[in-house]
Motif scaffolding. Structure first.
Motif, mmCIF file in Angstrom:
data_model
loop_
_atom_site.group_PDB
_atom_site.id
_atom_site.type_symbol
_atom_site.label_atom_id
_atom_site.label_comp_id
_atom_site.label_asym_id
_atom_site.label_seq_id
_atom_site.Cartn_x
_atom_site.Cartn_y
_atom_site.Cartn_z
ATOM 1 N N UNK A 68 53.266 49.221 39.318
ATOM 2 C CA UNK A 68 53.470 50.557 39.868
ATOM 3 C C UNK A 68 53.052 51.662 38.904
ATOM 4 N N UNK A 69 52.620 51.305 37.698
ATOM 5 C CA UNK A 69 52.439 52.286 36.647
ATOM 6 C C UNK A 69 51.082 52.957 36.584
ATOM 7 N N UNK A 70 50.909 53.738 35.509
ATOM 8 C CA UNK A 70 49.729 54.581 35.344
ATOM 9 C C UNK A 70 48.455 53.772 35.169
ATOM 10 N N UNK A 71 48.493 52.724 34.359
ATOM 11 C CA UNK A 71 47.280 51.933 34.148
ATOM 12 C C UNK A 71 46.841 51.231 35.421
ATOM 13 N N UNK A 72 47.808 50.685 36.161
ATOM 14 C CA UNK A 72 47.468 49.977 37.400
ATOM 15 C C UNK A 72 46.863 50.938 38.421
ATOM 16 N N UNK A 73 47.284 52.204 38.388
ATOM 17 C CA UNK A 73 46.722 53.226 39.284
ATOM 18 C C UNK A 73 45.339 53.650 38.816
ATOM 19 N N UNK A 74 45.216 54.000 37.535
ATOM 20 C CA UNK A 74 43.963 54.555 37.030
ATOM 21 C C UNK A 74 42.858 53.516 36.940
ATOM 22 N N UNK A 75 43.219 52.264 36.698
ATOM 23 C CA UNK A 75 42.226 51.216 36.499
ATOM 24 C C UNK A 75 42.261 50.181 37.624
ATOM 25 N N UNK A 76 42.666 50.587 38.801
ATOM 26 C CA UNK A 76 42.915 49.601 39.854
ATOM 27 C C UNK A 76 41.683 48.784 40.225
ATOM 28 N N UNK A 77 40.496 49.309 39.996
ATOM 29 C CA UNK A 77 39.295 48.522 40.266
ATOM 30 C C UNK A 77 39.185 47.324 39.331
ATOM 31 N N UNK A 78 39.870 47.376 38.189
ATOM 32 C CA UNK A 78 39.800 46.287 37.216
ATOM 33 C C UNK A 78 40.946 45.285 37.383
ATOM 34 N N UNK A 79 41.863 45.560 38.308
ATOM 35 C CA UNK A 79 42.992 44.655 38.511
ATOM 36 C C UNK A 79 42.821 43.852 39.798
ATOM 37 N N UNK A 80 43.334 42.632 39.772
ATOM 38 C CA UNK A 80 43.237 41.737 40.931
ATOM 39 C C UNK A 80 44.354 42.060 41.915
ATOM 40 N N UNK A 81 43.992 42.614 43.057
ATOM 41 C CA UNK A 81 44.985 42.990 44.062
ATOM 42 C C UNK A 81 45.681 41.753 44.611
ATOM 43 N N UNK A 99 40.310 33.442 44.686
ATOM 44 C CA UNK A 99 38.942 33.839 45.016
ATOM 45 C C UNK A 99 38.928 35.114 45.849
ATOM 46 N N UNK A 100 39.868 35.235 46.780
ATOM 47 C CA UNK A 100 39.941 36.437 47.606
ATOM 48 C C UNK A 100 40.185 37.671 46.744
ATOM 49 N N UNK A 101 41.006 37.521 45.685
ATOM 50 C CA UNK A 101 41.260 38.642 44.779
ATOM 51 C C UNK A 101 40.023 39.028 43.994
ATOM 52 N N UNK A 102 39.030 38.106 43.961
ATOM 53 C CA UNK A 102 37.738 38.391 43.336
ATOM 54 C C UNK A 102 36.684 38.767 44.377
ATOM 55 N N UNK A 103 37.152 39.090 45.592
ATOM 56 C CA UNK A 103 36.276 39.486 46.703
ATOM 57 C C UNK A 103 35.364 38.360 47.163
ATOM 58 N N UNK A 104 35.858 37.124 47.078
ATOM 59 C CA UNK A 104 35.097 35.961 47.536
ATOM 60 C C UNK A 104 35.857 35.331 48.695
ATOM 61 N N UNK A 105 35.224 35.255 49.844
ATOM 62 C CA UNK A 105 35.862 34.702 51.038
ATOM 63 C C UNK A 105 35.673 33.189 51.068
ATOM 64 N N UNK A 116 46.949 40.965 37.004
ATOM 65 C CA UNK A 116 45.948 40.556 36.012
ATOM 66 C C UNK A 116 44.663 41.364 36.125
ATOM 67 N N UNK A 117 44.005 41.511 34.990
ATOM 68 C CA UNK A 117 42.660 42.059 35.007
ATOM 69 C C UNK A 117 41.707 41.090 35.711
ATOM 70 N N UNK A 118 40.707 41.650 36.396
ATOM 71 C CA UNK A 118 39.664 40.837 37.010
ATOM 72 C C UNK A 118 38.597 40.533 35.964
ATOM 73 N N UNK A 119 38.329 39.258 35.690
ATOM 74 C CA UNK A 119 37.318 38.945 34.671
ATOM 75 C C UNK A 119 35.924 39.416 35.044
#
Length: 756
Positions: free
Chosen positions: A440-453, A46-52, A475-478
């Motif tokens: 560490x790659x290009x997609x994770x950098x360019x699309x980081x808003x779509x990935x679950x930190x 949930x935290x990775x989805x910005x839910x506390x 993982x991508x954030x749904x």
């Protein structure tokens, strides 16, 4: 503050909150067993989805906010309208009727068959709002969607084709922007996906070759297989062997390193192919490089590198190959493009747009700051920052170099597929889509808003791996995917289908749910997070239909109920491997051929499994013993493997498929047994039969041995014969053993070969 122990199960509020965000609070490793996920894993997801949800009070507050948000929602972020099965998806008008599939007003967290207070969306009847992600969609009409909205709601549709409408009926296939405005002023933008109900079934039946491209060396490649080898293999297999397709490993761009991760399943980018696969001599500008002495030196070094693998038993050294090719490509880039070539390059830049600029920028920055963008200067970690824009301008020469490499590789990939089709292959090249990307790659950098930190994709503990698995892929954030209309997924599919006759999707179950593992925790402390499978499947069907391509889902292993049925309903083929096809609901014996499913790619093995020769001889057990990987005494493992193989050989004999004897002893030869295995595959109704290329020459070694890292040379072995001697593409073409095996398959796959 109340701390949550890792083993503590979620309470009622946390369970409800998790459900509304698509986070599972339990999972079933087997049909008769359910395991509760730990509260810590749920809180982390949930935290990775910005839910506390770190405390009971925070979880209650988040639950209240989520229920209020969903109660005010008019439509889910994505609505799917399934049109007619088999209809064209090239922009033609969709049917006036069809069926809708919506994830309900709760988005990714809907539970099958539930409807919560405050929901205003109804699909068909008012009580049908929530459609489970593994259901085909609720029958209805465009009017039914609107009828469930408040009376007086206004509709505006901006179609993918640029039209603006005030009705949703008769929409063309595509992804459209649907804006609804309720009388009370609430306005919501929703992505409306209109897709054919099902992919067309592949016409006829075909067999094809399965190969890891890097392992296929010719006497022209530079130490690893390349796109020139792929084109040559396809032309020969199509014209001389009657093959209908060639399936390759993922050709995605890798993360550079020292050494580079050799796995094709942990790429830097899934959107762009890796230039290490280029056939340098096939680039038109290569012939005009002025420094011919330098060219001769590079070609001599390439010859030594190739000879080291083919003649001296060296492993494939991807980094050494890339270093040579990089130097050659730097020379090529100095040659001016002709007007036609420059226009083609400009078209490529325009077509790929921001995605290519991001990818090339990451490549240029990685040359300066290293490949892990997390360690770059803070301003450069954001692809949209002013610092990144300045760095891009300063490095524009390198950005252009990497953009040019992407264009050259795309051009050769397209040429290889065209060669396959011209050689008479009805399908052509089958590309492989990895389940994720390197953190560490290009997609994770360019699309980081779509990935679950802070999360990694893996697999839960099961009967085969009690410790679970962590694949090291973010993982991508749904939720972010839904908000964007799944734009990154759509762009990825469109790019892959441009030069493919079919697409294999690794771990296709990931369209439905993925096992999220909190960073720094073992895989046992993860939980499933659900995706909008209805939307992702609709996009997959839409883009594949537009390309006229086949889709194959890798659905091996543990699969939740309903997934295979849903994929089959949408025309996505499954994957069936002989050794796993047993009557698991009955006596566990090998499954007779007539009971196999038809809509699948049937094979004897894969890149992650022993070769057929190794399995028949038991050498896969000996290999694992030598590496210390066995969990039971060697004799037990040998006995079980022999019993498994013996049951299959008995069935092959019973069916009259096992021909030939060895040395006059009255026992079938290994070669005869491998042929019998493939005769069996032909007895099944499978629409596609895959032949593992190393099986054609008796190769004993797996390309990848799961559970190993430096103990075994994963992803670095050339195709070899039974003695371990590398076999070139030229030698394969003249191999009597290969031709005897492919003759078996040609006889069982009748039909006229289409000429180019």
């Amino acid at each position: 503050m109340t701390s949550l122990r890792p083993a503590e199960p979620p309470d009622a509020d946390l369970t409800r909150l998790a459900d509304l965000h698509g986070v599972a609070t339990s999972y079933s490793p087997s049909p008769d067993r359910t395991v509760a996920a730990s509260a810590a894993a749920v809180v982390a997801a949930l935290a990775a989805l910005d839910v506390d949800a770190s405390t009971p009070g925070a979880a209650r507050a988040a639950l209240t906010a989520r229920e209020r948000e969903l109660g005010a929602r008019l439509l889910p972020p994505t609505v799917v309208w399934w049109g007619d099965a088999g209809a064209s998806a090239g922009g033609d008008e969709g049917p006036a009727g069809g069926e809708f599939g919506a994830r309900g007003a709760h988005g990714a967290g809907d539970a099958p068959g539930t409807r919560e207070a405050g929901d205003e969306l109804g699909v068909g009847e008012a009580g049908d709002a929530a459609v489970a992600p593994d259901t085909p969609g609720t029958p209805g009409s465009p009017e039914a969607l609107l009828a469930a909205l408040p009376t007086g709601t206004r509709v505006r549709v901006e179609t993918e084709q640029g039209e603006v409408r005030d009705r949703v009926d008769g929409l063309p296939y595509g992804v459209h922007r649907l804006t609804v405005t309720a009388p009370d002023g609430r306005t919501q933008l929703t992505h409306l996906v209109v897709a054919p109900a099902r992919l067309p079934t592949p016409s006829g039946r075909s067999y094809g070759l399965l190969v890891q491209l890097y392992s296929l060396l010719s006497r022209r490649s530079w130490g690893m297989g390349d796109l020139g080898d792929l084109a040559e293999l396809s032309a020969w297999a199509g014209r001389a062997l009657g093959a209908g397709f060639v399936q390759v490993n993922p050709l995605h761009a890798a993360v550079p390193g020292a050494p580079t991760d050799p796995s094709p399943y942990r790429p830097s980018s899934r959107r762009f192919p890796d230039p290490v696969h280029l056939r340098v001599e096939s680039i038109p500008e290569f012939a005009y490089v002025e420094d011919r002495e330098r060219v001769r030196t590079l070609l001599e070094r390439a010859e030594r590198l190739r000879a080291g693998v083919l003649d001296k038993g060296a492993l494939i050294d991807r980094d050494a190959v890339w270093e040579l090719k990089r130097q050659a490509l730097e020379l090529v880039r100095r040659v001016p493009l002709g007007p036609g070539r420059r226009a083609a390059y400009a078209d490529f830049l325009a077509r790929e747009g921001q995605a290519l600029e991001d990818h090339a920028t990451w490549c240029a920055l990685a040359e300066v700051h290293g490949s892990d963008w997390h360690g770059w200067p803070e301003g450069l970690r954001n692809p949209r920052s002013a610092e990144t824009a300045r760095a891009r301008a300063e490095l524009m020469d390198r950005v252009d170099f990497h953009s040019r490499l992407a264009w050259l590789t795309d051009t050769q990939l397209t040429a290889a597929h065209n060669t396959a089709r011209e050689a008479g292959m009805p399908i052509g090249i089958v590309h492989d889509l990895a389940v994720g990307v390197h953190p560490e790659g290009a997609d994770a950098w360019a699309q980081q808003d779509h990935f679950a930190a802070g999360m990694s994709v893996g697999a839960p503990p099961d009967a085969f791996n009690a410790r679970g698995q962590d694949w090291g892929l973010p993982p991508w954030r749904p939720d972010r995917l839904a908000e964007s209309g799944h734009a990154p997924f759509r762009r990825l599919l469109r790019a892959l289908f441009r030069c493919a006759g079919a697409l294999r999707i690794d771990h296709v179950m990931g369209l439905f749910r993925l096992w999220w593992v909190p960073q720094g925790r073992p895989p046992t402390e993860g939980t499933y997070v659900r995706y909008d499978a209805e939307a992702m499947l609709a996009l997959l069907v839409l883009e594949a239909s537009r390309a006229g391509a086949v889709v194959i889902g890798e659905d091996l292993g543990t699969v939740e109920p309903g997934v295979r049925e849903t994929l089959d309903r949408r025309g996505v083929l499954g994957t069936s491997v002989l050794w796993f096809e047993r009557d698991w609901d009955g006596d566990g014996r090998p499954l007779p051929p007539e009971r196999w499913r038809a809509d699948c790619l049937a094979t004897a093995t894969t890149h992650d499994l022993p070769s057929t020769a190794a399995r028949l001889t038991g050498e896969h057990v000996e290999l694992r013993h030598r590496l210390g990987l066995l969990t039971r005494p060697l004799e037990e493992e040998r006995a079980e493997a022999a019993a498994d193989t013996g049951e299959w050989l008995a069935l092959l004999t019973e069916l009259g498929l096992l021909h030939g004897t060895s040395g006059g002893r009255g026992t079938p030869s290994e070669e005869a047994e491998i042929q019998a295995v493939h005769r069996f595959l032909l007895r099944t109704p499978a629409r596609m039969i895959g032949l593992w290329l190393p099986d054609t020459v008796g190769d004993r070694r797996p390309q990848n041995l799961p559970g190993t890292w430096d103990q075994y040379p994963n992803w670095r072995l050339p195709v070899a014969d039974a003695e371990g001697r590398p076999v070139t593409l030229e030698e394969l073409a003249s191999s009597p053993r290969l031709h005897a095996l492919t003759d078996v398959l040609r006889e069982g796959v009748p039909g006229e070969r289409r000429e180019g």
